[in-house]
Design a protein around this motif. Structure first.
Motif, mmCIF file in Angstrom:
data_model
loop_
_atom_site.group_PDB
_atom_site.id
_atom_site.type_symbol
_atom_site.label_atom_id
_atom_site.label_comp_id
_atom_site.label_asym_id
_atom_site.label_seq_id
_atom_site.Cartn_x
_atom_site.Cartn_y
_atom_site.Cartn_z
ATOM 1 N N VAL A 122 1.187 -1.250 0.142
ATOM 2 C CA VAL A 122 0.170 -0.119 -0.326
ATOM 3 C C VAL A 122 0.759 1.358 0.185
ATOM 4 O O VAL A 122 0.355 2.050 -1.142
ATOM 5 C CB VAL A 122 -1.251 -0.257 1.129
ATOM 6 C CG1 VAL A 122 -2.200 1.155 1.507
ATOM 7 C CG2 VAL A 122 -1.791 -1.110 0.977
ATOM 8 N N LEU A 123 1.724 1.088 0.482
ATOM 9 C CA LEU A 123 2.990 2.435 1.151
ATOM 10 C C LEU A 123 3.116 2.516 -0.719
ATOM 11 O O LEU A 123 3.778 3.805 -0.490
ATOM 12 C CB LEU A 123 3.895 2.261 1.961
ATOM 13 C CG LEU A 123 3.167 2.248 3.590
ATOM 14 C CD1 LEU A 123 5.175 1.641 3.910
ATOM 15 C CD2 LEU A 123 3.210 3.228 3.924
ATOM 16 N N GLU A 124 3.770 1.725 -1.374
ATOM 17 C CA GLU A 124 4.576 1.816 -3.183
ATOM 18 C C GLU A 124 3.065 2.683 -3.809
ATOM 19 O O GLU A 124 3.823 3.018 -4.529
ATOM 20 C CB GLU A 124 4.389 0.519 -3.784
ATOM 21 C CG GLU A 124 6.390 0.445 -2.510
ATOM 22 C CD GLU A 124 7.231 0.901 -2.755
ATOM 23 O OE1 GLU A 124 7.530 1.667 -4.108
ATOM 24 O OE2 GLU A 124 7.704 1.043 -1.555
ATOM 25 N N GLU A 125 1.812 1.155 -3.362
ATOM 26 C CA GLU A 125 0.579 2.222 -4.204
ATOM 27 C C GLU A 125 0.123 2.600 -4.478
ATOM 28 O O GLU A 125 -0.715 3.986 -5.341
ATOM 29 C CB GLU A 125 0.249 0.637 -4.640
ATOM 30 C CG GLU A 125 1.442 0.057 -5.281
ATOM 31 C CD GLU A 125 0.382 -2.124 -6.172
ATOM 32 O OE1 GLU A 125 -0.698 -2.070 -5.318
ATOM 33 O OE2 GLU A 125 1.003 -2.986 -6.209
ATOM 34 N N GLY A 126 -0.490 3.099 -3.217
ATOM 35 C CA GLY A 126 -1.469 3.987 -2.632
ATOM 36 C C GLY A 126 -2.860 3.436 -2.590
ATOM 37 O O GLY A 126 -3.446 4.777 -2.779
ATOM 38 N N ARG A 132 -11.753 -2.010 -4.174
ATOM 39 C CA ARG A 132 -10.428 -1.135 -3.889
ATOM 40 C C ARG A 132 -11.103 0.159 -4.046
ATOM 41 O O ARG A 132 -11.579 1.576 -3.841
ATOM 42 C CB ARG A 132 -10.014 -0.393 -5.851
ATOM 43 C CG ARG A 132 -9.341 -1.340 -6.109
ATOM 44 C CD ARG A 132 -8.965 -1.100 -8.076
ATOM 45 N NE ARG A 132 -8.667 -1.940 -9.191
ATOM 46 C CZ ARG A 132 -8.975 -3.053 -9.347
ATOM 47 N NH1 ARG A 132 -10.526 -2.764 -9.398
ATOM 48 N NH2 ARG A 132 -8.367 -3.790 -10.909
ATOM 49 N N TYR A 133 -9.919 0.602 -2.808
ATOM 50 C CA TYR A 133 -10.218 2.170 -2.036
ATOM 51 C C TYR A 133 -8.539 2.694 -2.170
ATOM 52 O O TYR A 133 -7.545 2.057 -2.002
ATOM 53 C CB TYR A 133 -10.245 1.043 -0.722
ATOM 54 C CG TYR A 133 -11.817 0.904 0.480
ATOM 55 C CD1 TYR A 133 -12.872 1.370 -0.208
ATOM 56 C CD2 TYR A 133 -11.702 -0.406 0.114
ATOM 57 C CE1 TYR A 133 -13.904 0.807 0.182
ATOM 58 C CE2 TYR A 133 -13.294 -1.100 0.293
ATOM 59 C CZ TYR A 133 -14.473 -0.358 0.727
ATOM 60 O OH TYR A 133 -15.376 -0.168 0.812
ATOM 61 N N PRO A 134 -8.549 3.918 -1.687
ATOM 62 C CA PRO A 134 -7.695 5.266 -1.577
ATOM 63 C C PRO A 134 -7.043 4.382 -0.922
ATOM 64 O O PRO A 134 -7.685 4.669 0.365
ATOM 65 C CB PRO A 134 -8.220 6.411 -2.113
ATOM 66 C CG PRO A 134 -10.227 6.826 -1.521
ATOM 67 C CD PRO A 134 -10.241 4.724 -1.984
ATOM 68 N N ALA A 135 -5.734 4.714 -0.955
ATOM 69 C CA ALA A 135 -4.882 4.643 0.031
ATOM 70 C C ALA A 135 -3.559 5.018 0.500
ATOM 71 O O ALA A 135 -2.596 4.864 -0.001
ATOM 72 C CB ALA A 135 -4.868 2.950 0.776
ATOM 73 N N SER A 136 -4.072 6.973 -0.094
ATOM 74 C CA SER A 136 -2.867 7.470 -0.634
ATOM 75 C C SER A 136 -2.546 8.281 0.965
ATOM 76 O O SER A 136 -2.882 9.614 1.101
ATOM 77 C CB SER A 136 -3.027 8.567 -1.628
ATOM 78 O OG SER A 136 -1.486 9.150 -1.624
ATOM 79 N N PHE A 137 -1.278 8.196 2.038
ATOM 80 C CA PHE A 137 -1.381 8.520 3.213
ATOM 81 C C PHE A 137 -0.078 9.196 3.636
ATOM 82 O O PHE A 137 1.254 8.021 2.713
ATOM 83 C CB PHE A 137 -2.411 7.284 4.413
ATOM 84 C CG PHE A 137 -1.166 6.632 4.345
ATOM 85 C CD1 PHE A 137 -0.250 6.429 5.115
ATOM 86 C CD2 PHE A 137 -2.237 5.497 3.415
ATOM 87 C CE1 PHE A 137 0.367 4.423 5.842
ATOM 88 C CE2 PHE A 137 -1.748 4.362 3.991
ATOM 89 C CZ PHE A 137 -0.833 3.447 4.728
ATOM 90 N N GLN A 138 0.601 9.265 4.606
ATOM 91 C CA GLN A 138 2.291 9.470 5.373
ATOM 92 C C GLN A 138 1.647 8.525 6.321
ATOM 93 O O GLN A 138 1.224 8.934 7.748
ATOM 94 C CB GLN A 138 2.060 11.105 4.898
ATOM 95 C CG GLN A 138 2.422 12.291 4.203
ATOM 96 C CD GLN A 138 2.283 13.347 4.882
ATOM 97 O OE1 GLN A 138 3.309 14.089 4.710
ATOM 98 N NE2 GLN A 138 4.040 13.049 5.538
#
Length: 503
Positions: free
Chosen positions: A320-324, A336-342
């Motif tokens: 997830v950290l690589e693909e967001g 599919r769910y978005p997961a672009s986080f810090q």
């Protein structure tokens, strides 16, 4: 024999699919049949809708009623189809005209007395309806503020089934939305509250400026949690598109605020270390629900006491950290769910975690075993690693007040604007989002600037992924300095942030 149809929306994650609801009234024994892969909750809709129609003083057909939800192979979950089913039956019975149903999406759960109850997922459903060419929607009146966030769709709110029937007969009006709120500015804690820790404060500023992941290691009481909670305040306010993405996830989850549905401050999610993998990544029975990482989309995911989370939970974050994005496969489809986080992780250096390292009673083996819970592949995806020191004085800091969140945010926003202007042609928003090949080819630095990185690669001190992340951090440091491109000093500082001893 009569046939009528209405339209609703099925959600797979936050992606919407148009559902055609057909009602056929034909000869035969009285009864109602619902087909089209309904889940158990939706299968009960035929009894719920029939009772709501009768209690609204309309006649339910006393012959055979067949309800079809198409596409038939698409799983249908939830109670948001109730209003569409009721209107389709009433149209097939001739109680309401079907002329207004074309291009109209109907969403809402029916109470037994005919009231419309709010449902989750209205925002992503209407975004999908607009994309599919539908320009009008009828929703429960409580969902009108949320639905009004979607431009280009006429939103109408209904308190009860009788109001919808009167509107279809041109005998009454439905509720129209007021001007939607831009968003409620949520208060954020001030960075000036953190005593000391200049290295960690600087790392937090770099993380905010470039969108980088952070690991904070140090004894308890040094301010790790305080720093993490102040990161959202350093980030720029969410744009309208970003706020809609965050609101869409919250809408599916059912946690969207009715009074101020459009957030402005990036979300901050801090799950407890006992959280399950399904609650962290997403899952559940049937089609998967969003997890904590999706609720942190466009914001910050904080893992306090990261070493206590367990390998299965931590390792589930690597892709997830690589693909967001998180993709959850089920027998009935892929969600599919978005997961672009810090990602911000905080950890003690050892199990006993005394205020001073000299007082540690752990054996070297116990310390290594404790920190080895943060695996090498996971740490390789963390750009900034900071070792925090014990606070030795508090009064000394009162004469020189630390910088506030507002002051630091101004530098962060300026650095982000430089990065956004540089990468705009390629569609990247932050330095952390730039692919590695682009950093070594189109935006290659002079060999004198990257010599330290190449030597570290040759010695095996960093991986190829780590080298890419060093260059991303170097670009962020250059943006904070106002430089056009990173120099060797920026690259050296970026390498210092990846020092394994800070873990």
């Amino acid at each position: 024999m009569a046939l009528a149809r209405s339209w609703s929306i099925a959600l797979l994650g936050i992606e919407g699919r148009l559902v055609e609801i057909e009602a056929d009234i034909g000869a035969g024994m009285p009864g109602t049949k619902l087909v089209g892969l309904p889940d158990p909750g939706l299968r009960e809709a035929k009894d719920r809708v029939r009772t709501a129609v009768r209690n609204s003083r309309y006649a339910w057909p006393d012959t055979n009623v067949t309800l079809g939800l198409s596409p038939a192979n698409l799983p249908k979950v939830g109670s948001s189809y109730d209003l569409g089913i009721a209107v389709a039956v009433l149209a097939a019975s001739g109680i309401v005209p079907g002329g207004e149903l074309g291009g109209t999406v109907l969403l809402g759960e029916l109470a037994l007395d005919g009231r419309l109850r709010p449902v989750s997922g209205v925002l992503p459903a209407l975004l999908a309806a607009r994309r599919l060419g539908h320009r009008r929607a009828v929703v429960p009146v409580e969902c009108v503020p949320e639905a009004a966030l979607v431009d280009g769709v006429e939103v109408l709110g209904a308190p009860a089934l009788t109001d919808v029937v009167e509107w279809l007969r041109h005998e009454g009006e439905l509720v129209r939305p007021d001007v939607p709120e831009v968003g409620h500015v949520e208060p954020v804690p001030d960075l000036a509250d953190v005593v000391g820790q200049p290295e960690a404060r600087w790392a937090l500023e770099v993380a905010a400026a470039g969108g980088h992941h952070v690991l904070l290691t140090g004894p308890p009481g040094t301010g790790k949690t305080m720093l993490a909670t102040r990161l959202p305040g350093l980030l720029p306010p969410l744009s309208r598109d970003e706020a809609l993405e965050v609101a869409a996830v919250r809408s599916v989850d059912g946690s969207l605020s009715r009074s101020a549905p459009l957030p402005t401050v990036p979300p901050f999610v801090a799950p407890h270390h006992s959280i399950s993998v399904a609650a962290l990544v997403g899952g559940g029975s049937g089609l998967a629900a969003p997890g904590a990482i999706s609720k942190a989309h466009r914001g910050v995911l904080f893992l306090d006491e990261a070493a206590e989370f367990g390998a299965e939970r931590l390792e589930s974050l690597r892709t997830v950290l690589e693909e967001g994005e998180v993709r959850i496969a089920r027998a009935k489809g892929v969600v599919r769910y978005p997961a672009s986080f810090q990602l911000v992780m905080a950890s003690n250096p050892c199990p006993c975690a005394p205020p001073r390292e000299v007082d540690c009673t752990c054996t070297p083996t116990a310390r290594r075993r404790y920190l080895s819970r943060l695996s090498g592949p996971l740490l390789d995806r963390v750009d900034l690693r900071v070792r925090m020191r014990p606070v030795t004085a508090r009064r000394a800091h009162e004469a020189c007040r630390p910088e506030t969140t507002e002051v630091v945010r101004a530098r962060v926003v300026a650095a982000r604007n430089r990065a956004a202007a540089r990468w705009a042609e390629h569609g990247w928003r932050t330095n952390a989002a730039v692919p590695g090949p682009a950093l070594w080819r189109e935006f290659a630095l002079p060999r004198s600037a990257t010599a330290l990185v190449e030597r570290s690669l040759q010695r095996g001190a960093i991986t190829a992924r780590g080298a890419d992340r060093c260059l991303r951090v170097a670009w962020t440091l250059a943006d904070l300095d106002g430089a056009d491109r990173p120099e060797s000093d920026h690259v050296a500082a970026a390498l210092e942030f990846r020092d394994r001893r800070a873990a």
